[in-house]
Scaffold this motif. Structure first.
Motif, PDB file in Angstrom:
ATOM      1  N   ALA A  52       0.806  -1.224   0.000  1.00  0.00           N
ATOM      2  CA  ALA A  52       0.000   0.000   0.000  1.00  0.00           C
ATOM      3  C   ALA A  52       0.839   1.274   0.000  1.00  0.00           C
ATOM      4  O   ALA A  52       0.331   2.353   0.330  1.00  0.00           O
ATOM      5  N   ASN A  53       2.127   1.170  -0.336  1.00  0.00           N
ATOM      6  CA  ASN A  53       2.986   2.350  -0.446  1.00  0.00           C
ATOM      7  C   ASN A  53       2.971   3.173   0.835  1.00  0.00           C
ATOM      8  O   ASN A  53       2.908   4.404   0.810  1.00  0.00           O
ATOM      9  N   ALA A  54       3.029   2.476   1.986  1.00  0.00           N
ATOM     10  CA  ALA A  54       2.945   3.148   3.282  1.00  0.00           C
ATOM     11  C   ALA A  54       4.259   3.032   4.039  1.00  0.00           C
ATOM     12  O   ALA A  54       5.095   2.166   3.746  1.00  0.00           O
ATOM     13  N   ALA A  55       4.435   3.892   5.038  1.00  0.00           N
ATOM     14  CA  ALA A  55       5.629   3.872   5.881  1.00  0.00           C
ATOM     15  C   ALA A  55       5.237   4.212   7.311  1.00  0.00           C
ATOM     16  O   ALA A  55       4.364   5.048   7.552  1.00  0.00           O
ATOM     17  N   VAL A  56       5.904   3.574   8.271  1.00  0.00           N
ATOM     18  CA  VAL A  56       5.702   3.880   9.682  1.00  0.00           C
ATOM     19  C   VAL A  56       6.378   5.210   9.998  1.00  0.00           C
ATOM     20  O   VAL A  56       7.525   5.435   9.618  1.00  0.00           O
ATOM     21  N   PHE A  57       5.670   6.095  10.692  1.00  0.00           N
ATOM     22  CA  PHE A  57       6.293   7.348  11.113  1.00  0.00           C
ATOM     23  C   PHE A  57       6.212   7.550  12.631  1.00  0.00           C
ATOM     24  O   PHE A  57       6.916   8.393  13.186  1.00  0.00           O
ATOM     25  N   ALA A  58       5.357   6.779  13.313  1.00  0.00           N
ATOM     26  CA  ALA A  58       5.201   6.966  14.754  1.00  0.00           C
ATOM     27  C   ALA A  58       4.773   5.668  15.419  1.00  0.00           C
ATOM     28  O   ALA A  58       4.323   4.721  14.761  1.00  0.00           O
ATOM     29  N   GLN A  59       4.912   5.651  16.720  1.00  0.00           N
ATOM     30  CA  GLN A  59       4.497   4.533  17.547  1.00  0.00           C
ATOM     31  C   GLN A  59       3.737   5.109  18.732  1.00  0.00           C
ATOM     32  O   GLN A  59       4.126   6.140  19.292  1.00  0.00           O
ATOM     33  N   VAL A  60       2.628   4.477  19.121  1.00  0.00           N
ATOM     34  CA  VAL A  60       1.864   4.997  20.256  1.00  0.00           C
ATOM     35  C   VAL A  60       2.615   4.705  21.552  1.00  0.00           C
ATOM     36  O   VAL A  60       3.348   3.720  21.660  1.00  0.00           O
ATOM     37  N   VAL A  61       2.428   5.586  22.528  1.00  0.00           N
ATOM     38  CA  VAL A  61       3.054   5.444  23.846  1.00  0.00           C
ATOM     39  C   VAL A  61       1.946   5.321  24.885  1.00  0.00           C
ATOM     40  O   VAL A  61       1.006   6.125  24.897  1.00  0.00           O
ATOM     41  N   LYS A  62       2.031   4.314  25.738  1.00  0.00           N
ATOM     42  CA  LYS A  62       1.016   4.099  26.756  1.00  0.00           C
ATOM     43  C   LYS A  62       1.099   5.162  27.859  1.00  0.00           C
ATOM     44  O   LYS A  62       2.114   5.846  28.005  1.00  0.00           O
ATOM     45  N   ALA A  63       0.031   5.258  28.641  1.00  0.00           N
ATOM     46  CA  ALA A  63      -0.028   6.265  29.699  1.00  0.00           C
ATOM     47  C   ALA A  63       1.078   6.094  30.729  1.00  0.00           C
ATOM     48  O   ALA A  63       1.545   7.067  31.324  1.00  0.00           O
ATOM     49  N   ASP A  64       1.526   4.862  30.931  1.00  0.00           N
ATOM     50  CA  ASP A  64       2.614   4.617  31.889  1.00  0.00           C
ATOM     51  C   ASP A  64       3.991   4.774  31.257  1.00  0.00           C
ATOM     52  O   ASP A  64       5.002   4.486  31.889  1.00  0.00           O
ATOM     53  N   GLY A  65       4.029   5.223  30.001  1.00  0.00           N
ATOM     54  CA  GLY A  65       5.289   5.440  29.312  1.00  0.00           C
ATOM     55  C   GLY A  65       5.826   4.226  28.594  1.00  0.00           C
ATOM     56  O   GLY A  65       6.861   4.304  27.921  1.00  0.00           O
ATOM     57  N   SER A  66       5.141   3.106  28.685  1.00  0.00           N
ATOM     58  CA  SER A  66       5.640   1.868  28.065  1.00  0.00           C
ATOM     59  C   SER A  66       5.476   1.909  26.554  1.00  0.00           C
ATOM     60  O   SER A  66       4.563   2.547  26.024  1.00  0.00           O
ATOM     61  N   LYS A  87       5.522   8.662  19.639  1.00  0.00           N
ATOM     62  CA  LYS A  87       6.951   8.917  19.463  1.00  0.00           C
ATOM     63  C   LYS A  87       7.377   8.508  18.069  1.00  0.00           C
ATOM     64  O   LYS A  87       6.723   7.677  17.416  1.00  0.00           O
ATOM     65  N   SER A  88       8.464   9.069  17.610  1.00  0.00           N
ATOM     66  CA  SER A  88       8.963   8.784  16.273  1.00  0.00           C
ATOM     67  C   SER A  88       9.327   7.309  16.132  1.00  0.00           C
ATOM     68  O   SER A  88       9.872   6.690  17.054  1.00  0.00           O
ATOM     69  N   SER A  89       9.026   6.738  14.986  1.00  0.00           N
ATOM     70  CA  SER A  89       9.375   5.351  14.711  1.00  0.00           C
ATOM     71  C   SER A  89       9.562   5.183  13.205  1.00  0.00           C
ATOM     72  O   SER A  89       9.291   6.104  12.429  1.00  0.00           O
ATOM     73  N   THR A  90      10.018   4.003  12.801  1.00  0.00           N
ATOM     74  CA  THR A  90      10.238   3.701  11.386  1.00  0.00           C
ATOM     75  C   THR A  90       9.780   2.268  11.110  1.00  0.00           C
ATOM     76  O   THR A  90       9.369   1.531  12.016  1.00  0.00           O
TER      77      THR A  90
END
Length: 326
Positions: free
Chosen positions: A95-109, A269-272
Motif C-alpha cells: 500500500a505504499n505506506a511507511a511507519v512514522f510513529a508509535q503509540v506510547v502508553k499512559a505509563d510510558g511503556s 513517538k517517532s518510529s520507522t
C-alpha cells in the motif's frame, strides 16, 4: 456495497495520487479492536485538531476487518492509518505506506503483551493443561491479521509446540479481542487470546466479567502499534502530520483525556519501518511451520514452497530496511 466501501468511495474523487497538497480532504483509517462506533468516537477529537493543523477536512474510517484499512491505503482512499504491527507489514508491502510513529502508553511503556485467558473456575489451570487436553476445549483465536491476538500466540504457543490450533481444539473461532473476552467470561468459550492493553480497558468497562477471568499465559513485550502514512504525500504534509502527532498530548489538558480514551495513551513517538522487523520474522517462521505441518502437501513440493516463502519475506525485509525519503 458495504457501508465501509461506500464511505471510502465517496472520498475518492477528492484525493489525488500525488499527495494531499491540493486535496480538500484526507482520511485517517483506524483498526477497530472493539467496535467501529467506539473507535471513531474516541479518535474524533484528535481528528478535529488534525484538521486545524493541516487546514483541510479529516475524515475517519474504522473497520473491524483490518484488510479494509490496508486496501483503503492501497487505493489512496486512506492516507494516514493506525494499524497493528502485523497489518502494518502488509501496508508497507502493498500500500505504499511507511511507519512514522508509535503509540506510547499512559505509563510510558512502548509495548504490551499477548495473553491467553480462561474463566477463574475453569479446569484449565495452566497453558500445559490447555495444550495437553485441546480436544476437550473450545478456543477463541484472534483475527488472522491481529499481532497480539493471532501472530504472537501462533508462534510462541502453537508453532513452538508443533501444534496446529485449527486441528488441536474441539472447536475454534477467529474474532476480535472484545468478542473473545466476552465469550470466555460468559462461558461460551473455554479459552481465548487477548492482550494486556485490551484487558486494562475491560477491567474498567466490564468490571464484573473481568473478575471471572484468569490469565494462563503471557508473551514477551510486543512493540506498541504504529502510525503510518502514504509515501507519496507531499514532504510538507508529512512534516505537519509528524509534528502534530509528536506534540499531541504534551501540553496536558483535554488532549491527555483524548489519548487516555483512545487506548490509555500518553502520546506518540517517532518510529520507522524497522519496528516491524521482528514481527516479519515471526510471520515467516509461522508460514514455514504451517507448511511443514500440512500433511496435504507432498514432501516433494515442500522444499519449493519453503523457498517461495523465504523469498517473499526476503522482499518484505528489504522493503522494511529502506529508509524514508522526503
Amino acid at each position: 456495497m458495504k457501508p465501509f466501501q461506500t464511505a471510502l468511495a465517496t472520498l475518492a474523487a477528492t484525493l489525488i495520487s500525488s499527495g494531499i497538497a491540493n486535496a480538500e480532504e484526507i482520511t485517517l483509517g483506524l483498526i477497530a479492536p472493539t467496535t467501529v462506533q467506539e473507535t471513531t468516537d474516541n479518535w474524533r477529537p484528535l481528528a478535529a485538531e488534525l484538521e486545524k493543523t493541516l487546514g483541510m477536512k479529516v475524515n475517519l474510517v474504522a473497520s473491524t476487518n483490518y484488510n479494509d484499512i490496508v486496501q483503503g491505503m492501497k487505493d489512496n482512499k486512506i492516507q494516514i492509518a493506525w494499524l497493528s504491527n502485523k497489518v502494518a507489514i502488509d501496508a508497507v508491502s502493498v500500500a505504499n505506506a511507511a511507519v512514522f510513529a508509535q503509540v506510547v502508553k499512559a505509563d510510558g511503556s512502548l509495548g504490551y503483551r499477548s495473553l491467553i485467558i480462561t474463566q477463574q473456575n475453569s479446569p484449565i489451570k495452566s497453558l500445559e493443561d490447555l495444550l495437553a487436553n485441546g480436544k476437550k476445549y473450545s478456543f477463541g483465536h484472534g483475527d488472522p491479521k491481529s499481532t497480539s491476538g493471532n501472530l504472537i500466540p501462533s508462534y510462541y504457543v502453537f508453532s513452538r509446540n508443533n501444534i496446529d490450533p485449527a486441528k488441536h481444539f474441539k472447536s475454534i473461532v477467529y474474532q476480535n479481542h472484545q468478542k473473545n473476552f466476552m465469550a470466555v467470561a460468559d462461558g461460551k468459550l473455554d479459552a481465548a487470546t487477548s492482550n494486556t492493553e485490551d484487558m486494562d480497558s475491560f477491567k474498567t468497562e466490564f468490571a464484573d466479567k473481568y473478575k471471572n477471568i484468569r490469565t494462563i499465559w503471557e508473551s514477551d513485550l510486543i512493540p506498541n502499534d504504529p502510525m503510518l502514512y502514504r509515501n507519496d504525500l507531499q514532504p510538507a504534509a508529512k512534516n505537519k502530520i509528524k509534528q502534530f502527532f509528536f506534540s499531541y498530548g504534551k501540553g496536558g489538558g483535554e488532549q491527555r483525556k483524548v489519548l487516555l480514551n483512545i487506548r490509555d495513551l500518553s502520546g506518540f513517538k517517532s518510529s520507522t519501518n524497522s519496528q516491524l522487523m521482528r514481527i516479519a520474522d515471526l510471520q515467516m517462521f509461522q508460514e514455514h511451520q504451517k507448511l511443514m505441518l500440512d500433511e496435504s502437501v507432498p514432501a516433494s513440493e515442500k522444499t519449493a514452497r519453503y523457498e517461495e516463502i523465504s523469498k517473499k519475506f526476503g522482499r518484505i525485509t528489504r522493503m522494511l530496511e529502506v529508509k524514508e525519503k522526503n
